[in-house]
Design a protein around this motif. Structure first.
Motif, PDB file in Angstrom:
ATOM      1  N   ASN A   1       0.826  -1.206   0.000  1.00 30.04           N
ATOM      2  CA  ASN A   1       0.000   0.000   0.000  1.00 30.04           C
ATOM      3  C   ASN A   1       0.860   1.256   0.000  1.00 30.04           C
ATOM      4  OD1 ASN A   1      -2.373  -1.480   0.041  1.00 30.04           O
ATOM      5  ND2 ASN A   1      -2.430  -1.575   2.269  1.00 30.04           N
ATOM      6  N   ARG A   2       1.980   1.219   0.715  1.00 36.07           N
ATOM      7  CA  ARG A   2       2.856   2.396   0.768  1.00 36.07           C
ATOM      8  C   ARG A   2       3.451   2.689  -0.609  1.00 36.07           C
ATOM      9  NH1 ARG A   2       7.179   2.856   5.533  1.00 36.07           N
ATOM     10  NH2 ARG A   2       5.191   3.032   6.647  1.00 36.07           N
ATOM     11  N   GLU A   3       3.845   1.653  -1.346  1.00 34.94           N
ATOM     12  CA  GLU A   3       4.399   1.863  -2.682  1.00 34.94           C
ATOM     13  C   GLU A   3       3.338   2.411  -3.632  1.00 34.94           C
ATOM     14  OE1 GLU A   3       5.888  -1.941  -3.652  1.00 34.94           O
ATOM     15  OE2 GLU A   3       7.769  -1.710  -2.537  1.00 34.94           O
TER      16      GLU A   3
ATOM     17  N   TRP B   1       0.989   7.032  -6.467  1.00 38.09           N
ATOM     18  CA  TRP B   1      -0.171   7.886  -6.701  1.00 38.09           C
ATOM     19  C   TRP B   1       0.156   9.350  -6.449  1.00 38.09           C
ATOM     20  CZ3 TRP B   1      -3.810  10.832  -3.818  1.00 38.09           C
ATOM     21  CH2 TRP B   1      -4.992  11.086  -4.491  1.00 38.09           C
ATOM     22  N   PHE B   2       0.886   9.647  -5.367  1.00 38.96           N
ATOM     23  CA  PHE B   2       1.268  11.033  -5.080  1.00 38.96           C
ATOM     24  C   PHE B   2       2.262  11.553  -6.117  1.00 38.96           C
ATOM     25  CE2 PHE B   2      -0.224  10.049  -0.704  1.00 38.96           C
ATOM     26  CZ  PHE B   2      -1.091  11.111  -0.567  1.00 38.96           C
ATOM     27  N   LYS B   3       3.071  10.657  -6.673  1.00 40.12           N
ATOM     28  CA  LYS B   3       3.994  11.070  -7.719  1.00 40.12           C
ATOM     29  C   LYS B   3       3.244  11.483  -8.987  1.00 40.12           C
ATOM     30  CE  LYS B   3       8.139   9.540 -10.189  1.00 40.12           C
ATOM     31  NZ  LYS B   3       9.095   8.415 -10.396  1.00 40.12           N
ATOM     32  N   LYS B   4       2.139  10.764  -9.281  1.00 39.26           N
ATOM     33  CA  LYS B   4       1.331  11.128 -10.444  1.00 39.26           C
ATOM     34  C   LYS B   4       0.649  12.485 -10.243  1.00 39.26           C
ATOM     35  CE  LYS B   4       0.295   6.425 -11.994  1.00 39.26           C
ATOM     36  NZ  LYS B   4      -0.783   5.422 -12.229  1.00 39.26           N
ATOM     37  N   LEU B   5       0.326  12.812  -8.988  1.00 35.80           N
ATOM     38  CA  LEU B   5      -0.335  14.094  -8.726  1.00 35.80           C
ATOM     39  C   LEU B   5       0.575  15.283  -9.012  1.00 35.80           C
ATOM     40  CD1 LEU B   5      -2.352  13.463  -5.433  1.00 35.80           C
ATOM     41  CD2 LEU B   5      -3.221  13.635  -7.764  1.00 35.80           C
ATOM     42  N   LYS B   6       1.888  15.061  -9.045  1.00 31.66           N
ATOM     43  CA  LYS B   6       2.817  16.145  -9.322  1.00 31.66           C
ATOM     44  C   LYS B   6       2.931  16.454 -10.805  1.00 31.66           C
ATOM     45  CE  LYS B   6       5.628  15.224  -5.206  1.00 31.66           C
ATOM     46  NZ  LYS B   6       6.983  14.893  -4.695  1.00 31.66           N
ATOM     47  N   SER B   7       2.395  15.586 -11.648  1.00 29.23           N
ATOM     48  CA  SER B   7       2.417  15.829 -13.095  1.00 29.23           C
ATOM     49  C   SER B   7       1.368  16.878 -13.454  1.00 29.23           C
ATOM     50  CB  SER B   7       2.134  14.522 -13.837  1.00 29.23           C
ATOM     51  OG  SER B   7       0.829  14.050 -13.533  1.00 29.23           O
ATOM     52  N   PRO B   8       1.437  17.458 -14.673  1.00 27.75           N
ATOM     53  CA  PRO B   8       0.431  18.471 -15.064  1.00 27.75           C
ATOM     54  C   PRO B   8      -0.993  17.930 -15.002  1.00 27.75           C
ATOM     55  CG  PRO B   8       2.315  18.538 -16.542  1.00 27.75           C
ATOM     56  CD  PRO B   8       2.532  17.349 -15.647  1.00 27.75           C
ATOM     57  N   LYS B   9      -1.216  16.700 -15.478  1.00 27.05           N
ATOM     58  CA  LYS B   9      -2.558  16.129 -15.411  1.00 27.05           C
ATOM     59  C   LYS B   9      -2.980  15.900 -13.966  1.00 27.05           C
ATOM     60  CE  LYS B   9      -2.483  13.800 -19.902  1.00 27.05           C
ATOM     61  NZ  LYS B   9      -2.610  12.497 -20.614  1.00 27.05           N
ATOM     62  N   GLY B  10      -2.022  15.478 -13.134  1.00 30.81           N
ATOM     63  CA  GLY B  10      -2.334  15.266 -11.734  1.00 30.81           C
ATOM     64  C   GLY B  10      -2.703  16.551 -11.019  1.00 30.81           C
TER      65      GLY B  10
ATOM     66  N   VAL C   1     -18.150  11.823   7.384  1.00 27.03           N
ATOM     67  CA  VAL C   1     -17.785  10.634   6.605  1.00 27.03           C
ATOM     68  C   VAL C   1     -16.652  10.948   5.636  1.00 27.03           C
ATOM     69  CG1 VAL C   1     -18.624   8.984   4.891  1.00 27.03           C
ATOM     70  CG2 VAL C   1     -20.050   9.566   6.850  1.00 27.03           C
ATOM     71  N   ILE C   2     -16.693  12.103   4.980  1.00 28.09           N
ATOM     72  CA  ILE C   2     -15.619  12.481   4.046  1.00 28.09           C
ATOM     73  C   ILE C   2     -14.291  12.601   4.781  1.00 28.09           C
ATOM     74  CG2 ILE C   2     -14.774  14.347   2.564  1.00 28.09           C
ATOM     75  CD1 ILE C   2     -17.664  14.852   1.736  1.00 28.09           C
ATOM     76  N   ALA C   3     -14.310  13.269   5.941  1.00 33.93           N
ATOM     77  CA  ALA C   3     -13.079  13.391   6.726  1.00 33.93           C
ATOM     78  C   ALA C   3     -12.585  12.028   7.188  1.00 33.93           C
ATOM     79  CB  ALA C   3     -13.322  14.307   7.930  1.00 33.93           C
ATOM     80  N   LEU C   4     -13.513  11.139   7.573  1.00 34.64           N
ATOM     81  CA  LEU C   4     -13.127   9.802   8.020  1.00 34.64           C
ATOM     82  C   LEU C   4     -12.531   8.982   6.879  1.00 34.64           C
ATOM     83  CD1 LEU C   4     -13.089   7.676  10.261  1.00 34.64           C
ATOM     84  CD2 LEU C   4     -15.438   7.068   9.616  1.00 34.64           C
ATOM     85  N   ILE C   5     -13.116   9.089   5.686  1.00 32.65           N
ATOM     86  CA  ILE C   5     -12.595   8.336   4.540  1.00 32.65           C
ATOM     87  C   ILE C   5     -11.201   8.829   4.154  1.00 32.65           C
ATOM     88  CG2 ILE C   5     -12.916   7.984   2.052  1.00 32.65           C
ATOM     89  CD1 ILE C   5     -15.884   7.726   2.556  1.00 32.65           C
TER      90      ILE C   5
ATOM     91  N   TYR D   1      -5.443   7.654   4.093  1.00 34.33           N
ATOM     92  CA  TYR D   1      -4.075   8.029   4.488  1.00 34.33           C
ATOM     93  C   TYR D   1      -3.439   6.929   5.343  1.00 34.33           C
ATOM     94  CZ  TYR D   1      -0.313  10.487   6.895  1.00 34.33           C
ATOM     95  OH  TYR D   1       0.906  10.835   7.426  1.00 34.33           O
ATOM     96  N   LEU D   2      -4.186   6.417   6.310  1.00 34.21           N
ATOM     97  CA  LEU D   2      -3.642   5.364   7.169  1.00 34.21           C
ATOM     98  C   LEU D   2      -3.407   4.072   6.390  1.00 34.21           C
ATOM     99  CD1 LEU D   2      -5.800   5.867  10.396  1.00 34.21           C
ATOM    100  CD2 LEU D   2      -3.437   6.593   9.990  1.00 34.21           C
ATOM    101  N   LYS D   3      -4.257   3.797   5.409  1.00 39.10           N
ATOM    102  CA  LYS D   3      -4.088   2.580   4.612  1.00 39.10           C
ATOM    103  C   LYS D   3      -2.801   2.624   3.813  1.00 39.10           C
ATOM    104  CE  LYS D   3      -6.192  -0.075   0.873  1.00 39.10           C
ATOM    105  NZ  LYS D   3      -7.332  -0.196  -0.068  1.00 39.10           N
ATOM    106  N   TYR D   4      -2.505   3.754   3.192  1.00 38.58           N
ATOM    107  CA  TYR D   4      -1.306   3.851   2.367  1.00 38.58           C
ATOM    108  C   TYR D   4      -0.040   4.083   3.190  1.00 38.58           C
ATOM    109  CZ  TYR D   4      -4.063   3.762  -1.875  1.00 38.58           C
ATOM    110  OH  TYR D   4      -4.891   3.362  -2.887  1.00 38.58           O
ATOM    111  N   LYS D   5      -0.188   4.235   4.502  1.00 38.97           N
ATOM    112  CA  LYS D   5       0.982   4.281   5.375  1.00 38.97           C
ATOM    113  C   LYS D   5       1.418   2.880   5.798  1.00 38.97           C
ATOM    114  CE  LYS D   5       2.738   7.375   7.165  1.00 38.97           C
ATOM    115  NZ  LYS D   5       3.984   8.099   6.857  1.00 38.97           N
ATOM    116  N   GLN D   6       0.555   1.894   5.568  1.00 40.47           N
ATOM    117  CA  GLN D   6       0.883   0.528   5.943  1.00 40.47           C
ATOM    118  C   GLN D   6       1.764  -0.114   4.879  1.00 40.47           C
ATOM    119  OE1 GLN D   6      -2.869  -1.400   6.530  1.00 40.47           O
ATOM    120  NE2 GLN D   6      -3.420  -0.157   8.311  1.00 40.47           N
TER     121      GLN D   6
END
Length: 213
Positions: A27-29, A34-43, A95-99, A104-109
């Motif tokens: 999940n961390r990888e 995913w965060f790397k894609k957000l740095k692109s122009p489309k992201g 619910v939005i804040a919880l999701i 975030y916690l899922k991708y830290k695992q």
């Protein structure tokens, strides 16, 4: 006379080694990718649009909460109407804040769990709560508005009734559109899984590997 040729065991093992084994990512990888894609122009464009949509949704939900609190004691005909506005506005924000926190916690695992996560369960439970709340609020608001139109006056603030009626109609339209999109998505998924022909190259590669083994 023709010579018979047999494949050596070494050649068979070489063919097996040529097959790339499936790689599993944690999940961390996946989160880093995913965060790397957000740095692109489309992201960045996607992030800007998503942020704008979230701000609009948050402003709409907050307006329901504020309106319900301001008129919390202004409808003796049906006390549930302002309560409906407060709950239906505050619950999605929670619910939005919880999701977001769960993602975030899922991708830290470091695990690579692909099963049903807590995010899916949270969204699933909220869907049914929202459905029940939407039906109850719609019945109360429409009934009070009909009494207001028929009798000319009712023991409920007219501004509250008008605002609540607009909210109910708007959310019913959005719910119908979301239901249609969900049905179309399910139909497309069933078509891709059941009706689409399989790739022959993929089947040939699989049979070769099985024959070697």
């Amino acid at each position: 006379m023709t010579a018979m040729t047999t494949a050596s065991p070494e050649a068979d093992w070489e063919r097996v080694d040529d097959v790339t084994p499936p790689t599993t990512t944690t999940n961390r990888e996946r989160g880093k990718a995913w965060f790397k894609k957000l740095k692109s122009p489309k992201g960045l464009c996607f992030l800007s649009v998503a942020s704008a949509v979230l701000l609009i949704v948050a402003a709409y939900l907050l307006s329901k909460v504020v309106f319900g609190i301001l008129y919390i004691e202004s409808c003796d005909a049906d006390h549930f109407i302002p309560i409906y506005l407060v709950i239906s506005g505050a619950l999605p924000l929670i619910v939005i804040a919880l999701i977001i926190l769960l993602i975030y916690l899922k991708y830290k695992q470091d695990n690579s769990d692909e099963g049903v996560s807590s995010v899916h369960l949270t969204a699933f439970v909220y869907f049914f709560i929202h459905l029940v709340l939407q039906l109850a609020g719609s019945v109360c608001v429409i009934r009070t508005r009909n009494h207001l139109n028929s009798k000319g006056s009712v023991d409920c603030d007219e501004t509250l009734v008008t605002f609540s009626f607009g909210v109910v109609i708007f959310e019913l339209v959005i719910s119908c559109l979301m239901f249609i999109i969900a049905v179309l998505s399910i139909c497309e998924l069933v078509y891709l899984e059941c009706c689409q022909t399989q790739d022959p190259n993929r089947d040939r590669t699989t049979s070769n590997v099985l024959s070697v083994l």
